[in-house]
Design an enzyme around this catalytic site. Structure first.
Site: not given
Length: 1017
Positions: A711, A713-714, A716, A835
């Site tokens: 995503g 910001f990071g 999963v 979002d």
């Protein structure tokens, strides 16, 4: 005497009738003269409408000679009438004279490959003897003449490659002698008339590249002499009528770039034995590759890319000696067993093969060395985005005609073979996204025709070869995300043709940046994440076409060059995380195109300019520059005693802030406590903390096999905790700007939110990893059925191979709407998600939808004690395609904005098209596309997979109920996506309308298999 009398009688009769015969003879001559005169005048009028500068080919056209002697004019045997006019390829421009309709004996009118403009005159309909009418490749516009169907003798009608905006006439079937109907590359709209099936003489139908809608009429199956059926690049949908596959005369069968679905019959090669071209690219066809196509020994083109085909490549490819193009890219083709790639070897018998594309599938194994035995004519080879492993076969160097080689995004290892340097015709080389190691061979610098080199995301080491300076045709170079070292060679910065991308980021390059003055045409330069030092060269100002420049995360020092203010087209400038000093050049405010400026984490000082991009706070990032003047005027030594008190106050405030900040940081560092620890305490009373080591073990060292997605910001990962629970672990990229704010936003939004349709946040982790870097993670419940995005795009299906049926989609839509209703109206503190999109909607084992990823969420009511304000910024929130228009105008996030995003998701679910689909250009959006279809039939925009499950061809009442239900659902999507937020319905009203639609289906659920859901509805 009798003989004399007989003579006198005949003589008398001769005297009587001679004047009459002479009169008739004179009348005939006069008539012929009048006709050829009429034709001459018509042609002179035709010439008068043409542009003077293009008339030189018609210099013989004058009043002093017979038209039969003019260039391009053909007359009958007696020279009495003009029967043919062939001016093809003369480069003529101008309008078509209506006097062309006076050429009443004309049988052939060929004006193709010119520059005629304007409309086709209606007088064309007067040419009742016309057999051939060819005006292709001009600039004609307007509608088709209404009387063109009066030309009953017409055999060829070719108006392709113009700008005609019209429907195909319903009475086209009156042209009973028509053999070729070519109307491609215009702007035709509406349906294909079923009456075409009544023109038994038709051999060629070419309607490609238009805006036709609807289905292929089954009546076309009556055209038993049809050779060509070209319908590519339209908006057609439905299944291909079975009767079409019985047209054994077909040679060219092209349906690419539409929305057709269903399976291609496995025996299509037996039913269409004369096929030379078979093109069904960019549709939604399912099933396997028909093996019978590989038995057509004369076939030249097989194109089936970008569908949903499955299974393996059938045997028989070795039977196609004349094959020129084989494209099965972007399907779901697999290779089975150790001989799964033998089909590549089979293609060595196709000695004319020019284009081979098998990319975007699930093929795996080692690329065979026999690939080097493919045709010497092979110019294009796409094999990227599969699962190939092993090394690149050195035999590829024998493919001397290769112009494009793409092996990107596989699992290929080993080194780049030196033999690639033998591909002297190569123009594009893409090996990105593999595990290739070793150095970049200098011999690649011998490929003088290269215009694209992409070696990014590998494990390459060593220096960038200086021989790349020989690539004088290079447009694009990406060597990012490797382990390259040494300095940036000056040679590659002296490539004047480099006009697209120069990306050397994410390496270990060191040294100063050389002068870049000769890169005047480059659009993007990225040298970020290296070890470059010294100053920024002023010569960047010579890059007049530069739109993006990133030098972030290096060790650059010195001032920001004022000359950067001369790069007028610059849209993004990132100089963050360096050691730059001095003032921000006021010249930067002259960059009117600048949309993003990141100067954070440097040693800049002084006043911040107030004009240009600096007026948009959300577009400028200046944090980490402690000596910049932010909220008060900069104080200088020239000010008098009156400001001494102000100095003292400012100094005290700044000192206090710095002391408090430093003290807090020291405390947090010494205790290894992060801000996330406090946030995790808020998530849930007594929420169990989890350690980095536990998450590392649970995710098997955060392996790629457990990666669920990436995503903003990071990343999963799927994890299995020691006590047996399966979780989803969101690991934040702490180096990414905004990740900490995203973390707080997610914690703050989720800590008091409890709903069955929200992803459950279990706990968090705040620690340091084994490299002693900060580590932040959020631990969620794991949802086994993936994201809604996976289902919409066909990456997930039920066990029987079906996608989501109508009831499932409606249930998911209701689940998401209920989640938003709770967040907006029933949560302790109202929350805006900001979002919402299919990838953030997850499905559990019962296909219950749950909304996740609150990294951009905003609380509508802020708490005064909030540690971090998650609503104070005015950064554009959301994902492209789902962002409501008012956010782009600077409006704050709102519940109405979420409703807009939800409406887009709803339209995407039921129409099968992403809002960012390449077809939505020039002001056309998914909403406008759907709304325009509501005026006719919603069925034209329904997801073809869903439509096939609804059994549209079944006239039963159940199907009608389902289509009415889809109409209602799409109507909700339209109501949610109004441009004006005040005109949108609320989410609670959307829930009510969707529940009403579900109620209308409830009586059908026991009768129709398409309404059966995998969970209790």
């Amino acid at each position: 005497m009798a003989l004399f009398s007989h003579f006198l009688v005949h003589f008398a009769l001769l005297l009587i009738f001679l004047p009459l015969e002479l009169h008739n003879l004179l009348i005939g001559v006069s008539s012929a003269t009048l006709s050829i005169t009429t034709d001459r005048e018509a042609l002179i009028s035709f010439k008068s409408q043409l542009s003077n500068e293009t008339l030189s080919p018609l210099s013989s056209w004058n009043h002093n000679s017979s038209p039969c002697n003019w260039t391009g004019v053909l007359c009958d045997r007696l020279g009495q009438r003009v029967t043919g006019l062939d001016l093809s390829g003369f480069g003529l421009s101008g309008h078509l004279s209506p006097y062309v309709g006076n050429l009443s004996s004309l049988q052939s009118l060929q004006l193709q490959n010119n520059q005629f403009r304007g409309v086709i005159p209606d007088q064309i309909g007067n040419l009742l003897s016309l057999k051939v009418l060819n005006m292709s490749s001009n600039m004609l516009e307007g509608k088709l003449p209404s009387n063109i169907t009066h030309l009953n003798e017409l055999q060829v009608l070719d108006l392709s490659s113009n700008k005609i905006v019209s429907k195909i006439p319903e009475d086209i079937s009156s042209l009973q002698k028509l053999q070729a109907l070519k109307l491609g590359r215009n702007s035709l709209y509406g349906a294909i008339p079923a009456s075409l099936g009544n023109i038994s003489s038709l051999k060629n139908i070419s309607f490609g590249t238009n805006f036709l809608t609807g289905w292929i009429p089954s009546e076309l199956g009556r055209l038993h002499d049809l050779i060509e059926l070209d319908l590519i690049l339209n908006n057609l949908n439905g299944t291909v009528p079975p009767a079409i596959f019985n047209l054994s005369s077909l040679v060219n069968f092209a349906l690419a770039s539409n929305s057709f679905w269903g399976e291609i019959p496995q025996d299509v090669g037996h039913k269409l034995p004369k096929l030379i071209v078979f093109n069904i690219c960019f549709n939604y066809f399912t099933g396997g590759i028909p093996g019978s196509l590989h038995n057509l020994t004369n076939i030249q083109v097989i194109r089936m890319a970008s569908n949903h085909l499955e299974g393996t490549v059938p045997p028989g490819l070795g039977n196609l000696p004349f094959l020129k193009m084989y494209n099965i890219g972007y399907n779901r083709i697999v290779s089975s067993g150790v001989r799964g790639l033998d089909f590549i070897t089979s293609l060595t018998n196709s000695t004319h093969l020019n284009f081979l594309a098998i990319d975007g599938n699930m093929l795996e194994g080692v690329i065979p060395e026999t690939i080097g035995n493919l045709s010497k004519d092979l110019s294009t080879l796409y094999m990227g985005q599969n699962r190939f492993n092993g090394s690149i076969p050195s035999s590829i160097g024998r493919l001397s005609g290769l112009k494009l080689l793409n092996l990107s995004y596989n699992s290929i290892s080993g080194e780049i073979p030196q033999e690639l340097g033998q591909l002297e015709e190569l123009q594009e080389l893409s090996l990105a996204g593999n595990e290739i190691s070793g150095g970049i061979p200098s011999i690649l610098g011998n490929l003088l025709k290269l215009n694209l080199v992409d070696l990014s995301r590998n494990k390459l080491v060593g220096r960038i070869p200086t021989s790349f300076g020989n690539l004088q045709n290079l447009l694009y170079m990406d060597l990012s995300s490797n382990q390259l070292n040494g300095s940036i060679p000056m040679e590659i910065l002296n490539l004047p043709t480099l006009s697209n991308v120069l990306n050397l980021s994410m390496n270990f390059l060191s040294g100063p940046i050389p002068e870049v003055g000769r890169l005047s045409g480059v659009a993007s330069i990225d040298f970020s994440n290296n070890q470059l030092y010294d100053g920024i060269p002023s010569s960047f100002s010579n890059c007049l076409s530069l739109e993006k420049l990133s030098l972030a995360r290096n060790q650059l020092s010195g001032p920001i060059p004022k000359a950067l203010g001369d790069v007028r087209g610059l849209e993004a400038l990132d100089l963050s995380s360096n050691q730059l000093s001095g003032a921000i050049p006021i010249e930067l405010q002259n960059l009117q195109a600048l949309k993003l400026l990141n100067l954070s984490y440097n040693d800049l000082e002084g006043a911040i300019p107030s004009g240009g991009v600096f007026q948009n706070f959300s577009a400028v990032n200046l944090e980490g520059n402690k000596n910049l003047c932010l909220n008060f005027p900069c104080v200088t030594h020239g000010q008098g005693r009156r400001n001494v008190r102000l100095y003292i106050i400012i100094a005290i405030v700044v000192a206090l802030i710095l002391c408090l900040t430093i003290g807090l940081l020291i405390y947090m560092k010494s205790k290894k406590v992060k801000v996330a620890a406090a946030a995790s305490e808020q998530l849930k009373p007594h929420a169990p903390m989890i350690s980095y080591d536990e998450l590392r073990l649970a995710t098997e060292e955060f392996s790629q096999e457990n990666l669920l997605g990436v995503g903003s910001f990071g990343s999963v990962y799927k994890g299995h905790l020691s006590h047996g629970a399966t979780v989803a672990v969101k690991v934040l990229d702490t180096l990414r700007t905004g990740s900490l704010k995203s973390f707080f936003a997610e914690c703050e939004a989720m800590k008091n939110s409890r709903h069955r349709n929200l992803v459950k946040l279990i706990t968090s982790c705040s620690s340091i990893d084994f490299k002693n870097n900060d580590f932040l993670a959020l631990v969620y419940e794991y949802l086994c059925n993936g994201s809604l995005d996976d289902w919409i795009k066909g990456r997930r299906k039920h066990e029987k191979g079906n996608g989501l049926n109508l009831m499932e989609r409606l249930n998911i839509a209701l689940d998401v709407a209920c989640a938003l209703d709770y967040l907006h109206n029933d949560s302790e503190i109202p929350v805006v998600h900001c979002d919402l999109k299919p990838s953030n909607i997850l499905l559990d084992e019962d296909m219950t939808a749950k909304v996740g990823d609150f990294g951009l969420a905003r609380l509508l009511i802020q708490r005064s004690t909030s540690q971090v304000s998650i609503s104070s910024t005015r950064v554009l929130r959301g994902s492209i395609g789902y962002i409501p228009p008012e956010y782009g105008w600077g409006e704050k996030p709102s519940a109405a904005g979420d409703v807009y995003s939800y409406g887009i998701v709803l339209l995407e679910m039921f129409c099968g098209k992403s809002p960012t689909d390449e077809c939505f250009t020039g002001g056309l959006s998914i909403r406008r596309w759907v709304q325009s279809s509501l005026k006719n039939k919603t069925v034209q925009v329904i997801d073809p997979h869903l439509l096939s499950l609804i059994f549209y061809d079944d006239p039963s009442e159940g199907s009608n109920v389902q289509l009415s239900c889809v109409d209602a659902i799409v109507g909700v999507g339209i109501s949610c996506t109004a441009d004006n937020p005040d005109e949108r319905i609320g989410i609670r009203e959307a829930v009510r309308q969707l529940k009403a639609a579900r109620d209308s289906l409830s009586n059908q659920s026991d009768e129709s298999p398409t309404l059966t859901s995998t969970r209790d509805t």
